[in-house]
Scaffold this motif. Structure first.
Motif, mmCIF file in Angstrom:
data_model
loop_
_atom_site.group_PDB
_atom_site.id
_atom_site.type_symbol
_atom_site.label_atom_id
_atom_site.label_comp_id
_atom_site.label_asym_id
_atom_site.label_seq_id
_atom_site.Cartn_x
_atom_site.Cartn_y
_atom_site.Cartn_z
ATOM 1 N N VAL A 83 7.574 3.915 2.440
ATOM 2 C CA VAL A 83 6.526 3.000 2.606
ATOM 3 C C VAL A 83 6.734 2.523 4.018
ATOM 4 O O VAL A 83 5.485 2.667 4.681
ATOM 5 N N HIS A 114 2.853 6.863 1.457
ATOM 6 C CA HIS A 114 2.846 5.989 0.045
ATOM 7 C C HIS A 114 2.453 6.996 -1.034
ATOM 8 O O HIS A 114 2.934 6.630 -2.167
ATOM 9 N N ASN A 119 5.945 -3.008 -6.063
ATOM 10 C CA ASN A 119 6.062 -2.087 -4.906
ATOM 11 C C ASN A 119 5.012 -0.938 -4.953
ATOM 12 O O ASN A 119 4.311 -0.351 -4.106
ATOM 13 N N CYS A 157 1.319 0.338 -3.155
ATOM 14 C CA CYS A 157 1.040 1.827 -2.777
ATOM 15 C C CYS A 157 -0.372 2.193 -3.234
ATOM 16 O O CYS A 157 -1.082 2.756 -2.269
#
Length: 296
Positions: free
Chosen positions: A194, A199, A221, A225
């Motif tokens: 990231v 991504h 998380n 993305c």
């Protein structure tokens, strides 16, 4: 043979190809029916496996139907009970989910996914129906002692012997110390990707990590993305999973609000921001998003 088709289905499932896996289980079922060799136990296993595919694909109603058929053939199977409970939970049919989780615990009291499910459903039903929520429950079946022992010994025929571990949706798929450690490493690899702006690759790492350990931060998380990749539905879904684990998680509420805004579901977006602001009334990003939403 039906056995070969089942094994091929398990292989596809392991690779995350849930549609093709379901098709193979269907062919195996058809073959058993055609040959007249329709042993209840084998059919039940195939139906429970196909139900796992439906659950992964979000086809909760189909999952419920297959689990119900599997349980008619072989009553009190732990996997169809847990999968049906998860599907009911996703459909917000909390009383039915509660009954299935409770039944699963009678079959095997060591199943953590069932304990977690009971806790989540108790909380949800208390919020929705108030202190008398138990009065509205359908009856919980009594599991005979024979079923309790029968399902506690993993037989070679049971899907657990051949199916991948990550089939209990809200369960702890591979909760060994090594599994948790590996999951953490994969999550950190995702975090590094990231930072580099990759991504797509990060999503792969987070997905692998989640197969081993379903952690709130990994879901949020991956949601970040998905937002960056403009995959808003997936982002919202990940936040929902995170909120099942931690109902007041600020990141999950904020990112889901962002996803809903992009999906033009302004009402849900505003609702999430308001929930967030109850926890953090001075969260500037949330206040700014709320202003934008009120103008939308």
């Amino acid at each position: 043979s039906a056995e070969a088709l089942r094994r091929a289905g398990n292989e596809e499932f392991r690779r995350g190809q849930y549609g093709p896996a379901a098709a193979l289980y269907t062919r195996a079922l058809q073959q058993l029916e055609a040959s007249g060799d329709a042993a209840a136990e084998e059919r039940s296993v195939l139906l429970a496996n196909r139900a796992a595919c439906h659950l992964k694909d979000g086809a909760c109603t189909l999952c419920v139907a297959d689990c119900t058929s599997a349980l008619e053939l072989a009553p009190f199977g732990i996997k169809p009970l847990l999968r049906r409970a998860a599907a009911y939970e996703a459909l917000e049919r909390y009383p039915l989910a509660y009954v299935d989780y409770k039944t699963a615990l009678q079959v095997d009291c060591s199943v953590q996914a069932a304990h977690d499910g009971v806790n989540r459903m108790t909380k949800a039903l208390l919020e929705r129906d108030g202190v008398n929520w138990r009065q509205k429950l359908p009856p919980i079946p009594t599991v005979p002692v024979s079923a309790q022992t029968r399902w506690s010994v993993p037989s070679a025929r049971a899907p657990g012997a051949n199916a991948p571990p990550a089939t209990a949706p809200h369960g702890k798929p591979d909760q060994t110390a090594a599994g948790i450690e590996r999951a953490r490493t994969l999550k950190e690899e995702g975090n590094e990707l990231v930072k580099k702006g990759n991504h797509k690759k990060a999503v792969e790492k987070y997905s692998e990590s989640l197969k081993l350990n379903q952690e709130c931060a990994t879901y949020t998380n991956r949601a970040l993305c998905y937002l960056t990749l403009k995959q808003y539905k997936e982002a919202a879904q990940d936040c929902t999973e995170a909120l099942k684990l931690d109902p007041k998680n600020v990141k999950a509420l904020y990112r889901r609000a962002q996803a809903f805004k992009e999906l033009k579901d302004y009402k849900s977006s505003i609702s999430d921001i308001k929930s967030l602001l109850k926890t953090e009334p001075k969260n500037t990003a949330a206040l700014r998003l709320l202003q934008e939403l009120n103008r939308a």
